[in-house]
Design a protein around this motif. Structure first.
Motif, PDB file in Angstrom:
ATOM      1  N   GLU A  22      20.579 -51.004 -26.096  1.00 31.42           N
ATOM      2  CA  GLU A  22      20.173 -50.665 -24.724  1.00 31.42           C
ATOM      3  C   GLU A  22      21.176 -49.712 -24.132  1.00 31.42           C
ATOM      4  O   GLU A  22      20.800 -49.299 -22.956  1.00 31.42           O
ATOM      5  CB  GLU A  22      20.410 -52.070 -24.107  1.00 31.42           C
ATOM      6  CG  GLU A  22      19.567 -53.234 -24.542  1.00 31.42           C
ATOM      7  CD  GLU A  22      18.145 -52.863 -23.949  1.00 31.42           C
ATOM      8  OE1 GLU A  22      17.918 -52.177 -23.422  1.00 31.42           O
ATOM      9  OE2 GLU A  22      17.248 -53.477 -24.925  1.00 31.42           O
ATOM     10  N   GLU A  23      22.212 -49.292 -24.637  1.00 34.45           N
ATOM     11  CA  GLU A  23      23.226 -48.353 -24.204  1.00 34.45           C
ATOM     12  C   GLU A  23      22.485 -46.990 -24.060  1.00 34.45           C
ATOM     13  O   GLU A  23      22.018 -46.371 -25.062  1.00 34.45           O
ATOM     14  CB  GLU A  23      24.239 -48.239 -24.919  1.00 34.45           C
ATOM     15  CG  GLU A  23      25.123 -49.414 -25.192  1.00 34.45           C
ATOM     16  CD  GLU A  23      25.135 -49.921 -26.580  1.00 34.45           C
ATOM     17  OE1 GLU A  23      25.973 -50.607 -27.366  1.00 34.45           O
ATOM     18  OE2 GLU A  23      23.870 -50.223 -26.676  1.00 34.45           O
ATOM     19  N   VAL A  24      22.602 -46.481 -22.799  1.00 34.04           N
ATOM     20  CA  VAL A  24      21.918 -45.222 -22.599  1.00 34.04           C
ATOM     21  C   VAL A  24      23.194 -43.894 -21.998  1.00 34.04           C
ATOM     22  O   VAL A  24      23.971 -44.459 -21.341  1.00 34.04           O
ATOM     23  CB  VAL A  24      20.640 -45.241 -21.359  1.00 34.04           C
ATOM     24  CG1 VAL A  24      20.304 -43.803 -21.028  1.00 34.04           C
ATOM     25  CG2 VAL A  24      19.818 -46.010 -22.022  1.00 34.04           C
ATOM     26  N   GLY A  38      15.804 -42.407 -23.453  1.00 35.32           N
ATOM     27  CA  GLY A  38      16.011 -44.048 -22.945  1.00 35.32           C
ATOM     28  C   GLY A  38      15.403 -44.611 -21.855  1.00 35.32           C
ATOM     29  O   GLY A  38      15.616 -45.398 -21.282  1.00 35.32           O
ATOM     30  N   LYS A 153       9.995 -43.432 -22.570  1.00 32.38           N
ATOM     31  CA  LYS A 153      11.005 -43.947 -23.299  1.00 32.38           C
ATOM     32  C   LYS A 153      10.799 -44.212 -24.811  1.00 32.38           C
ATOM     33  O   LYS A 153       9.814 -44.785 -25.190  1.00 32.38           O
ATOM     34  CB  LYS A 153      11.401 -45.504 -22.863  1.00 32.38           C
ATOM     35  CG  LYS A 153      12.527 -46.047 -23.529  1.00 32.38           C
ATOM     36  CD  LYS A 153      12.892 -47.678 -22.932  1.00 32.38           C
ATOM     37  CE  LYS A 153      14.148 -48.478 -23.343  1.00 32.38           C
ATOM     38  NZ  LYS A 153      14.250 -49.642 -22.760  1.00 32.38           N
ATOM     39  N   PRO A 174      18.385 -39.130 -20.049  1.00 31.61           N
ATOM     40  CA  PRO A 174      18.855 -40.504 -20.436  1.00 31.61           C
ATOM     41  C   PRO A 174      18.609 -40.450 -21.990  1.00 31.61           C
ATOM     42  O   PRO A 174      17.300 -40.749 -22.335  1.00 31.61           O
ATOM     43  CB  PRO A 174      18.220 -41.656 -19.608  1.00 31.61           C
ATOM     44  CG  PRO A 174      16.953 -40.621 -19.440  1.00 31.61           C
ATOM     45  CD  PRO A 174      17.115 -39.128 -19.128  1.00 31.61           C
ATOM     46  N   VAL A 175      19.444 -40.677 -22.734  1.00 27.12           N
ATOM     47  CA  VAL A 175      19.246 -40.668 -24.351  1.00 27.12           C
ATOM     48  C   VAL A 175      20.155 -41.998 -24.841  1.00 27.12           C
ATOM     49  O   VAL A 175      21.187 -42.348 -24.461  1.00 27.12           O
ATOM     50  CB  VAL A 175      20.136 -39.574 -25.006  1.00 27.12           C
ATOM     51  CG1 VAL A 175      19.988 -39.577 -26.552  1.00 27.12           C
ATOM     52  CG2 VAL A 175      19.389 -38.282 -24.388  1.00 27.12           C
ATOM     53  N   ILE A 176      19.338 -42.644 -25.901  1.00 29.29           N
ATOM     54  CA  ILE A 176      19.863 -43.888 -26.526  1.00 29.29           C
ATOM     55  C   ILE A 176      21.071 -43.489 -27.155  1.00 29.29           C
ATOM     56  O   ILE A 176      21.034 -42.393 -27.939  1.00 29.29           O
ATOM     57  CB  ILE A 176      18.804 -44.687 -27.214  1.00 29.29           C
ATOM     58  CG1 ILE A 176      17.437 -44.787 -26.576  1.00 29.29           C
ATOM     59  CG2 ILE A 176      19.107 -45.777 -28.135  1.00 29.29           C
ATOM     60  CD1 ILE A 176      17.820 -46.089 -25.710  1.00 29.29           C
ATOM     61  N   ARG A 177      22.184 -44.362 -27.079  1.00 26.55           N
ATOM     62  CA  ARG A 177      23.332 -44.068 -28.031  1.00 26.55           C
ATOM     63  C   ARG A 177      22.820 -44.250 -29.465  1.00 26.55           C
ATOM     64  O   ARG A 177      21.926 -45.052 -30.064  1.00 26.55           O
ATOM     65  CB  ARG A 177      24.128 -45.296 -27.647  1.00 26.55           C
ATOM     66  CG  ARG A 177      25.448 -45.074 -28.867  1.00 26.55           C
ATOM     67  CD  ARG A 177      26.590 -46.459 -28.273  1.00 26.55           C
ATOM     68  NE  ARG A 177      26.020 -47.426 -28.932  1.00 26.55           N
ATOM     69  CZ  ARG A 177      25.984 -48.111 -30.015  1.00 26.55           C
ATOM     70  NH1 ARG A 177      26.333 -47.319 -31.258  1.00 26.55           N
ATOM     71  NH2 ARG A 177      25.435 -49.217 -30.366  1.00 26.55           N
ATOM     72  N   LEU A 320      16.790 -47.437 -32.483  1.00 26.06           N
ATOM     73  CA  LEU A 320      16.570 -46.554 -31.511  1.00 26.06           C
ATOM     74  C   LEU A 320      15.471 -46.706 -30.584  1.00 26.06           C
ATOM     75  O   LEU A 320      15.575 -45.943 -29.523  1.00 26.06           O
ATOM     76  CB  LEU A 320      16.524 -45.174 -32.192  1.00 26.06           C
ATOM     77  CG  LEU A 320      17.825 -44.650 -32.670  1.00 26.06           C
ATOM     78  CD1 LEU A 320      17.491 -43.371 -33.616  1.00 26.06           C
ATOM     79  CD2 LEU A 320      18.826 -44.404 -31.708  1.00 26.06           C
ATOM     80  N   ARG A 322      12.441 -45.969 -31.190  1.00 22.84           N
ATOM     81  CA  ARG A 322      11.460 -44.793 -31.378  1.00 22.84           C
ATOM     82  C   ARG A 322      10.196 -45.180 -31.402  1.00 22.84           C
ATOM     83  O   ARG A 322       9.741 -45.986 -31.908  1.00 22.84           O
ATOM     84  CB  ARG A 322      11.995 -44.006 -32.756  1.00 22.84           C
ATOM     85  CG  ARG A 322      13.338 -43.231 -32.517  1.00 22.84           C
ATOM     86  CD  ARG A 322      13.725 -42.354 -33.600  1.00 22.84           C
ATOM     87  NE  ARG A 322      12.575 -41.334 -34.226  1.00 22.84           N
ATOM     88  CZ  ARG A 322      12.962 -40.218 -34.675  1.00 22.84           C
ATOM     89  NH1 ARG A 322      14.166 -40.134 -35.441  1.00 22.84           N
ATOM     90  NH2 ARG A 322      11.944 -39.466 -35.170  1.00 22.84           N
TER      91      ARG A 322
END
Length: 409
Positions: A22-24, A38, A153, A174-177, A320, A322
């Motif tokens: 969930e971290e973006v 994200g 997303k 906004p990119v997923i960690r 991720l 994806r």
């Protein structure tokens, strides 16, 4: 502990442990390549934001150019110029034209464009050698409409998608960690490259091939120091490892006295399954240790890479979130024979190429799981069901390697 599972059953268990992150992070465009979006992105602008021209030429009224031809040119008065970024401020009346350049807004009153190569300029006039048309006009919103979602997303951020985000008005995304994946090679015989190789030793290739696969899949590889066959040292290593989303080990998962990964997990972890009915890679182990998912790959270099592609890559893709599948399966014509395993699904290394309107696959040669050069020469895996070999001319199922023809990204 479940044992001797099919690939499908084992993969289902692996994916159950792959909870989406969930971290973006908000990253600048230049740092977003290869990341995973994200959040949905809606366009901040329309593009083009007005009707514009797709070519260099002259804008005019279509009615004024009717009947124009090489033997019957039509003459129009040029009343101005409209480069991209400096639109013509006035309008076009009967018998008039404005010189336009690609990307320039269409002048008021114009409804057609003629390419410069179909004209002849003469002072303040231009001769049209064919009728102007609306074909080379790009209408407002042809590419993007303000408020529409064009990136979603879970989209993998290719250069084209990063470019599209920029065209939509975004300077940060906004990119997923990226998941952190530890890579740990085990074995008394394993020696780091660059050091003298003792009798019976082998250089540590697994850490570097698997770490490369981790990075290619979109995660961050955390390369851990190679570990000797000592259960207590393995426990200490795991205790000292920082936060990870997955730990991948190579070696130590079979039935021998020195298979320390399996031994430690039997005592202290939860082994979710051990052994899969595939070749290479049958001894694959998947477990949790203090809440950390642990994927124990076999020690043979080919087995380690193949099992990571089949199980580790899907784990990372799901974490991720994806949208694209972790790998594709396609059909190819076998140009060499591929031998099946009598009881297990087999994955044979092959060289895949496109020729004559279709894919063709030829064996890399020796299919031993210790022959790592087959993974360097080859670019695909031929999938054979248990007991079903492929002859020359048969159609076979193929999984391309990442980045190769017909790749799965």
């Amino acid at each position: 502990m479940k044992q001797n599972l099919t690939l499908e059953a084992a993969l289902e268990i692996v994916l159950e442990q792959a909870k989406p992150l969930e971290e973006v992070e908000q990253l600048p465009l230049t740092a977003a390549y290869g990341g995973v979006l994200g959040a949905d992105l809606l366009s901040k602008v329309s593009h083009p934001d007005t009707d514009d021209t797709a070519v260099d030429g002259y804008a005019c009224r279509a009615a004024d150019s009717q009947g124009a031809g090489v033997g019957n040119p039509v003459r129009l008065k040029v009343v101005g110029q409209s480069p991209a970024g400096k639109p013509f401020a006035g309008g076009i009346g009967p018998g008039e034209a404005v010189q336009v350049f690609t990307g320039a807004p269409l002048p008021k009153g114009a409804d057609a464009v003629i390419r410069v190569e179909d004209t002849l300029r003469e002072g303040d006039f231009v001769w049209l050698m064919k009728p102007a048309s609306s074909t080379d006009i790009r209408h407002k919103g042809d590419d993007l409409v303000m408020g529409q979602v064009y990136l979603r997303k879970g989209d993998f951020l290719t250069p084209g998608r990063v470019g599209l985000a920029a065209a939509m008005g975004y300077d940060r995304l906004p990119v997923i960690r990226r998941p952190r994946v530890g890579v740990l090679a085990t074995g008394d015989e394993v020696v780091e490259p660059g050091r003298p190789l003792p009798y019976g030793g082998v250089y540590n290739s697994n850490s570097y091939s698997v770490a490369g696969l981790v990075e290619e899949a979109g995660a961050e590889a955390v390369l851990l120091p190679k570990l000797a066959d000592d259960v207590e040292r393995l426990r200490l290593q795991l205790q000292q490892t920082g936060p990870l989303d997955l730990l991948v080990t190579t070696g130590g998962v079979s039935m021998g006295e020195y298979d320390i990964v399996r031994q430690l997990l039997e005592r202290e972890g939860e082994i979710l399954f051990w052994k899969v009915r595939i070749q290479p890679g049958g001894p694959l182990l998947f477990a949790t240790w203090n809440g950390l998912p642990l994927m124990g790959l076999p020690g043979n270099p080919v087995s380690a890479m193949v099992t990571f592609l089949l199980f580790g890559r899907p784990f990372i893709f799901k974490r991720l979130g994806r949208n694209d599948p972790p790998y594709h399966r396609l059909q190819a014509l076998a140009e060499s024979a591929f031998e099946a395993n009598p009881t297990r699904q087999a994955y044979r290394r092959a060289i895949l190429r496109w020729e004559g309107g279709g894919f063709r696959a030829v064996s890399t040669g020796n299919q031993s799981s210790a022959v790592l050069r087959s993974m360097a020469v080859g670019n695909a895996l031929v999938v054979l069901e248990a007991g079903r070999s492929a002859r020359v001319g048969d159609v076979v199922e193929v999984i391309p390697f990442p980045g190769s023809a017909g790749c799965w990204r």
